[in-house]
Design a protein around this motif. Sequence first.
Motif, PDB file in Angstrom:
ATOM      1  N   ASP A 221       0.768  -1.120   0.076  1.00 56.75           N
ATOM      2  CA  ASP A 221      -0.123   0.118   0.023  1.00 56.75           C
ATOM      3  C   ASP A 221       0.870   1.221   0.070  1.00 56.75           C
ATOM      4  O   ASP A 221       0.587   2.102  -0.717  1.00 56.75           O
ATOM      5  N   THR A 222       1.866   1.100   0.880  1.00 59.79           N
ATOM      6  CA  THR A 222       2.672   2.507   1.039  1.00 59.79           C
ATOM      7  C   THR A 222       3.566   2.607  -0.437  1.00 59.79           C
ATOM      8  O   THR A 222       3.640   3.950  -0.696  1.00 59.79           O
ATOM      9  N   LEU A 223       3.938   1.780  -0.830  1.00 56.35           N
ATOM     10  CA  LEU A 223       4.715   2.016  -2.457  1.00 56.35           C
ATOM     11  C   LEU A 223       3.852   2.451  -3.237  1.00 56.35           C
ATOM     12  O   LEU A 223       4.291   3.174  -4.295  1.00 56.35           O
ATOM     13  N   GLU A 224       2.614   2.372  -3.227  1.00 54.49           N
ATOM     14  CA  GLU A 224       1.716   2.979  -4.319  1.00 54.49           C
ATOM     15  C   GLU A 224       1.289   4.461  -3.822  1.00 54.49           C
ATOM     16  O   GLU A 224       0.561   5.034  -4.578  1.00 54.49           O
ATOM     17  N   GLU A 225       1.882   4.922  -2.546  1.00 49.70           N
ATOM     18  CA  GLU A 225       1.441   6.011  -2.226  1.00 49.70           C
ATOM     19  C   GLU A 225       2.011   7.370  -3.136  1.00 49.70           C
ATOM     20  O   GLU A 225       3.249   6.988  -3.708  1.00 49.70           O
ATOM     21  N   ASN A 226       1.407   8.567  -3.031  1.00 47.35           N
ATOM     22  CA  ASN A 226       2.199   9.513  -3.841  1.00 47.35           C
ATOM     23  C   ASN A 226       3.453  10.111  -3.474  1.00 47.35           C
ATOM     24  O   ASN A 226       4.177  10.170  -4.529  1.00 47.35           O
ATOM     25  N   TYR A 227       3.664  10.098  -2.204  1.00 48.47           N
ATOM     26  CA  TYR A 227       4.963  10.565  -1.857  1.00 48.47           C
ATOM     27  C   TYR A 227       6.058   9.672  -2.132  1.00 48.47           C
ATOM     28  O   TYR A 227       7.528  10.070  -2.430  1.00 48.47           O
ATOM     29  N   VAL A 228       5.756   8.433  -2.151  1.00 48.95           N
ATOM     30  CA  VAL A 228       6.948   7.434  -2.892  1.00 48.95           C
ATOM     31  C   VAL A 228       7.141   7.778  -4.084  1.00 48.95           C
ATOM     32  O   VAL A 228       8.279   7.524  -4.558  1.00 48.95           O
ATOM     33  N   PRO A 237      17.248   6.405  -5.472  1.00 50.22           N
ATOM     34  CA  PRO A 237      17.649   5.036  -5.754  1.00 50.22           C
ATOM     35  C   PRO A 237      16.653   4.164  -5.053  1.00 50.22           C
ATOM     36  O   PRO A 237      16.120   4.682  -4.057  1.00 50.22           O
ATOM     37  N   GLY A 238      16.165   3.130  -5.619  1.00 49.92           N
ATOM     38  CA  GLY A 238      14.912   2.126  -5.052  1.00 49.92           C
ATOM     39  C   GLY A 238      15.232   1.762  -3.454  1.00 49.92           C
ATOM     40  O   GLY A 238      14.249   2.024  -2.815  1.00 49.92           O
ATOM     41  N   ARG A 239      16.335   1.417  -3.252  1.00 48.77           N
ATOM     42  CA  ARG A 239      16.613   0.932  -1.812  1.00 48.77           C
ATOM     43  C   ARG A 239      16.335   2.033  -0.896  1.00 48.77           C
ATOM     44  O   ARG A 239      15.922   2.159   0.271  1.00 48.77           O
ATOM     45  N   LEU A 240      16.770   3.308  -1.356  1.00 46.60           N
ATOM     46  CA  LEU A 240      16.676   4.457  -0.580  1.00 46.60           C
ATOM     47  C   LEU A 240      15.208   4.909  -0.209  1.00 46.60           C
ATOM     48  O   LEU A 240      14.951   5.568   0.968  1.00 46.60           O
ATOM     49  N   VAL A 241      14.503   4.770  -1.292  1.00 44.78           N
ATOM     50  CA  VAL A 241      13.094   4.932  -1.298  1.00 44.78           C
ATOM     51  C   VAL A 241      12.481   4.182  -0.305  1.00 44.78           C
ATOM     52  O   VAL A 241      11.438   4.516   0.665  1.00 44.78           O
ATOM     53  N   ILE A 242      12.829   2.816  -0.333  1.00 42.93           N
ATOM     54  CA  ILE A 242      12.143   2.179   0.658  1.00 42.93           C
ATOM     55  C   ILE A 242      12.547   2.235   2.041  1.00 42.93           C
ATOM     56  O   ILE A 242      11.747   2.464   2.868  1.00 42.93           O
ATOM     57  N   PRO A 249       5.942   4.179   7.778  1.00 47.36           N
ATOM     58  CA  PRO A 249       4.630   4.131   7.685  1.00 47.36           C
ATOM     59  C   PRO A 249       3.950   2.895   7.630  1.00 47.36           C
ATOM     60  O   PRO A 249       2.879   2.363   8.092  1.00 47.36           O
ATOM     61  N   ALA A 250       4.792   2.006   6.729  1.00 43.49           N
ATOM     62  CA  ALA A 250       4.096   0.653   6.884  1.00 43.49           C
ATOM     63  C   ALA A 250       4.635  -0.258   8.068  1.00 43.49           C
ATOM     64  O   ALA A 250       3.590  -1.091   8.286  1.00 43.49           O
ATOM     65  N   LEU A 251       5.297   0.023   8.951  1.00 42.46           N
ATOM     66  CA  LEU A 251       5.710  -0.614   9.949  1.00 42.46           C
ATOM     67  C   LEU A 251       5.076  -0.161  11.215  1.00 42.46           C
ATOM     68  O   LEU A 251       5.005  -0.709  12.368  1.00 42.46           O
ATOM     69  N   THR A 252       4.554   1.006  11.104  1.00 41.71           N
ATOM     70  CA  THR A 252       3.834   1.469  12.524  1.00 41.71           C
ATOM     71  C   THR A 252       2.622   0.839  12.654  1.00 41.71           C
ATOM     72  O   THR A 252       2.581   0.518  14.245  1.00 41.71           O
ATOM     73  N   PRO A 253       1.738   0.322  11.945  1.00 44.26           N
ATOM     74  CA  PRO A 253       0.940  -0.341  12.505  1.00 44.26           C
ATOM     75  C   PRO A 253       1.102  -1.928  13.278  1.00 44.26           C
ATOM     76  O   PRO A 253       0.637  -2.348  14.020  1.00 44.26           O
ATOM     77  N   VAL A 254       2.315  -2.497  12.719  1.00 43.62           N
ATOM     78  CA  VAL A 254       2.898  -3.528  13.144  1.00 43.62           C
ATOM     79  C   VAL A 254       3.145  -3.353  14.683  1.00 43.62           C
ATOM     80  O   VAL A 254       3.029  -4.259  15.327  1.00 43.62           O
ATOM     81  N   VAL A 255       3.919  -2.226  14.969  1.00 43.02           N
ATOM     82  CA  VAL A 255       4.126  -1.733  16.306  1.00 43.02           C
ATOM     83  C   VAL A 255       2.851  -1.899  17.247  1.00 43.02           C
ATOM     84  O   VAL A 255       2.852  -2.304  18.189  1.00 43.02           O
ATOM     85  N   THR A 256       1.888  -1.334  16.841  1.00 46.55           N
ATOM     86  CA  THR A 256       0.599  -1.156  17.473  1.00 46.55           C
ATOM     87  C   THR A 256       0.072  -2.485  17.793  1.00 46.55           C
ATOM     88  O   THR A 256      -0.406  -2.710  19.154  1.00 46.55           O
ATOM     89  N   ILE A 257      -0.016  -3.146  16.806  1.00 50.88           N
ATOM     90  CA  ILE A 257      -0.520  -4.592  17.151  1.00 50.88           C
ATOM     91  C   ILE A 257       0.315  -5.274  18.038  1.00 50.88           C
ATOM     92  O   ILE A 257      -0.118  -6.086  18.829  1.00 50.88           O
ATOM     93  N   PHE A 258       1.661  -5.376  17.771  1.00 53.66           N
ATOM     94  CA  PHE A 258       2.557  -6.074  18.635  1.00 53.66           C
ATOM     95  C   PHE A 258       2.367  -5.946  20.068  1.00 53.66           C
ATOM     96  O   PHE A 258       2.291  -6.744  20.794  1.00 53.66           O
TER      97      PHE A 258
END
Lengths: 331, 317
Positions: A221-228, A237-242, A249-258
């Motif tokens: 989902d995040t990779l499809e965001e406009n800012y990405v 470069p791709g790696r830096l983008v990621i 933003p992609a991992l924040t929900p993981v922290v919540t659930i954890f």
Amino acid sequence: MARFLVSRLAGVVLILLLVCLFTFGVFFVLSPDPAVQICGKNCTPELIERIRDNLGLDEPLLTQFLTFVSGLFAGRTYGVGESATHCAAPCLGYSFQSSQPVWEMITDRLPVSVTVAVGAAVLWLLVGVVGGLVGALKRGTWWDRSAMVVALAGISIPNYVFALLLQYVLVVELEWLPFPQAVPFSEDPTRWFQNYLMPWIVLAFAYASVYARLTRANVIDTLEENYVRTARAKGLPGRLVIRRHALRPALTPVVTIFGMDFAGLLGGALITETVFGLNGVGKMTADSIARNDQPVIMGVTLLAAAFVVVGNVVVDLVYTALDPRVRVRSA
Amino acid sequence: MTTIPTEALAREEGAPSATDGAPPPGRVWRALLTDRGAALSAAYILLIVLMALFAPLIVKVSGWGPYEFDQTAIDPDLAGTPIGGWGGAGGEHWFGVEPGNGRDIFARIVYGARASMLIAISATVLTTLLGVVFGLLAGFFGGRVDWVISRVMDFLMAFPALIFMIAILSALPAGNRATLLVVVISLFGWPYLARVVRGQTMTLAQREFVEAARASGASRTAIVFREILPNLRSTIIVLTTLAVPGYIGTEAGLSFLGVGVVPPTPSWGQMIASSVNWYSVVPTYFAIPGVFLFLLVLSFTVLGDRLRAVLDREGAR
């Protein structure tokens, strides 16, 4: 921020009080006479009367509830005169079976449960997040597909079936691991590790699967965001983008659930500990259920609820720190 | 344990977004039937449902009832180990017999499907009803109604549901366990659906077509049932399908722990529990109910996943 904290803490206290009321209600209103259960086989009416008197079971329900709650914070004294026993705070009462204080029974067994929980948590976070990342970044490849098939299996297999299967394959058939047997770390670290390995894997599998699916979906989902797209368009470069734009933003929900899952782990530990014969809080609970030892079940329930409620607050705080968009989250 | 995926799934992926109207059912069906995973899952679920429905007939064909003890199939000298390989499986007992007492495992699996399906389906119906009603109420009326319902949901979701269920079930007298299980599972299950329904109702209530209905003098009941509810159809279908495996697992888990379906009534979870002491000697005893349970949970999960994907795709058109 201070106001947010205060209102959250007030909420915590309120919820914990409700939990007390709820558990109290369940055990002292719905269940059959506790005095008869404590009394056991060689019971006389006088004995029942004495127990009832000792526990204050003749008092009005509200008084009983208030004594129970104040016992949690200030301790309480059972009986009067010479036979009086003082139960120090936090007083959760005494086991019907062994007459031990429930609080002590729990704290005695907590280290085993914490070992199981922490080991499993490390394992599932690592495997889950890495699996999900691999799936998202190599989307549609063989890697992605096999990771997701494993994750689907992990979500679908009941953990006790997985536990039996693992034990049968690793211990009985392949003989890679010895039969589980409790050994303290100080005595034999290897044996200790082997003993905990299967419980860790079993407990971690279901969670790791959920985390892998969640991480994968979030990263995609995040990779499809406009800012990405913007970051890509300006030639990063791709790696830096990621690393710089997509991961956080992609991992924040993981922290919540954890946070929530870790706090609620006692439920999972119940089955895992029982199957592997680990003498932790979970197994104690399962044994108490079998023997209808209500004070113990009630104590564990309260403690588990406290974990979850406090865990939720911690999650909220961490979330606020991680995600600037949510400075104060409404209910 | 088994409740983990329920909660986690509900949190994990939510539902298809509220769109204008649900896609036509015909197109959804066609899309699902051409999807191999979804079709296989649906077939397996259908098989189990039929098994549960026709259990007495099936057992007549296979020859042994779920409560009959076959002493000739077990070896008394070996503490009741089934005679023959694979747990005594063969023409007489298709899946072998239970060690110790010689009950036919096939018959118990067939009857166990009844317990699983009955409890899971009843719990699903009840949670869906509660979740939709409370979600709609909270989302549509807002204000104080919303506050009260949201606090109750927070309260219920704040708990380790499994431990609470165990606490309640172990405190209550045995009585009718199936009904108790359904009530207890539903009590803790409805907030996950209600939360999503509430959110989507709030969004939908702001839309032009609702405003138009309001302006043309439609009653509040009519708006809720004729304008908002139909738009929630995809969400409800997907979340409900994804919740079923959680309920199946929970029932099996509770029975495994001894607070669920009471013996001698068979349930898959309970069969697995009684196989724990035999796992190293007669592995088929835990493997058979384990596989049936695993496949059922898997099928509902896959079906729910695919359903959501199809509805999302069709909804976006």
